[in-house]
Design an enzyme around this catalytic site. Sequence first.
Site, PDB file in Angstrom:
ATOM      1  N   ASP A  37      45.913  64.757  90.343  1.00 46.35           N
ATOM      2  CA  ASP A  37      46.135  63.399  90.836  1.00 46.35           C
ATOM      3  C   ASP A  37      47.617  63.204  91.089  1.00 46.35           C
ATOM      4  O   ASP A  37      48.457  63.824  90.416  1.00 46.35           O
ATOM      5  CB  ASP A  37      45.644  62.361  89.819  1.00 46.35           C
ATOM      6  N   TYR A 151      40.402  53.528 107.574  1.00 47.75           N
ATOM      7  CA  TYR A 151      39.565  53.970 106.454  1.00 47.75           C
ATOM      8  C   TYR A 151      38.224  54.492 106.967  1.00 47.75           C
ATOM      9  O   TYR A 151      37.774  55.577 106.573  1.00 47.75           O
ATOM     10  CB  TYR A 151      39.350  52.810 105.482  1.00 47.75           C
ATOM     11  N   LYS A 155      36.791  58.359 106.683  1.00 44.63           N
ATOM     12  CA  LYS A 155      35.568  58.697 105.950  1.00 44.63           C
ATOM     13  C   LYS A 155      34.480  59.235 106.881  1.00 44.63           C
ATOM     14  O   LYS A 155      33.693  60.102 106.498  1.00 44.63           O
ATOM     15  CB  LYS A 155      35.073  57.482 105.172  1.00 44.63           C
ATOM     16  N   VAL A 184      31.946  49.959  94.524  1.00 49.71           N
ATOM     17  CA  VAL A 184      32.100  50.586  93.218  1.00 49.71           C
ATOM     18  C   VAL A 184      33.183  49.834  92.447  1.00 49.71           C
ATOM     19  O   VAL A 184      34.215  49.462  93.016  1.00 49.71           O
ATOM     20  CB  VAL A 184      32.477  52.078  93.330  1.00 49.71           C
TER      21      VAL A 184
END
Length: 247
Positions: A37, A151, A155, A184
Amino acid sequence: MARFDGRVVIVTGSASGIGQATAMRFGEDGATVVCADLNAEGAAATADKIGNGATSVALDVSDPVAAERVVNDTASSHGRLDVLANVAGILQFGHATDLGFEEWSRVIGVNLTGVFNMIRPALPHLIESKGNIVNVASTAGLNGQPYGAAYSASKGGVVLLTKSLAVEFAKAGVRVNAVCPGGVDTPLVANMTMPDDVSGFLVARMELVRGHFAPPSDIASVLCFLASDDARNMTGAAVPVDYGMTA
């Protein structure tokens, strides 16, 4: 035996959210996990929670040199690489007319190019181990969603990259799948902002059940299933985990 005993897994974006939940689930199922990360402290904290030989590394997936180094160091240190879970990503919403080149490039650079940066050096190792890749895409990569041009493009690219590689490497024994989450409950979503003048109708179009947000562990469960031998006949799949959003 746990289903990932003896297997080595890299999870990007593992400092929080879906990445952290995924890394921990792999660890619970017996894998040796490398937590990668940009947030080095967060990745180290995740590795500490997992234990069982888990390690961490600071990584900006948009840097191809750094990505290659992490992949090759992992394979060298552990003698193999079995699963690559590409979870790292950034979220951006706004009017397309306000989207500057730098912002566009940053979203594409992390969400799409970053996935490829990890996959390219991983493939030789995964061919050797007959391993697999699971990418985190999004419902935004399956259906048009407002205020997310960069975005959604990133994706959607992940979905088609997944399918292309699945076809190309099927004979080599490498499976490539994607999971496509809807809402989420993660820090990424919690910190999301929308333009002040959004259309309520267009935003509502993205939800079947308003306000339904899955815990990250639910996405991790599907991701780890796709990476497991239980999904041995699945490759090229883009699996929605969205409570009917794309139904």
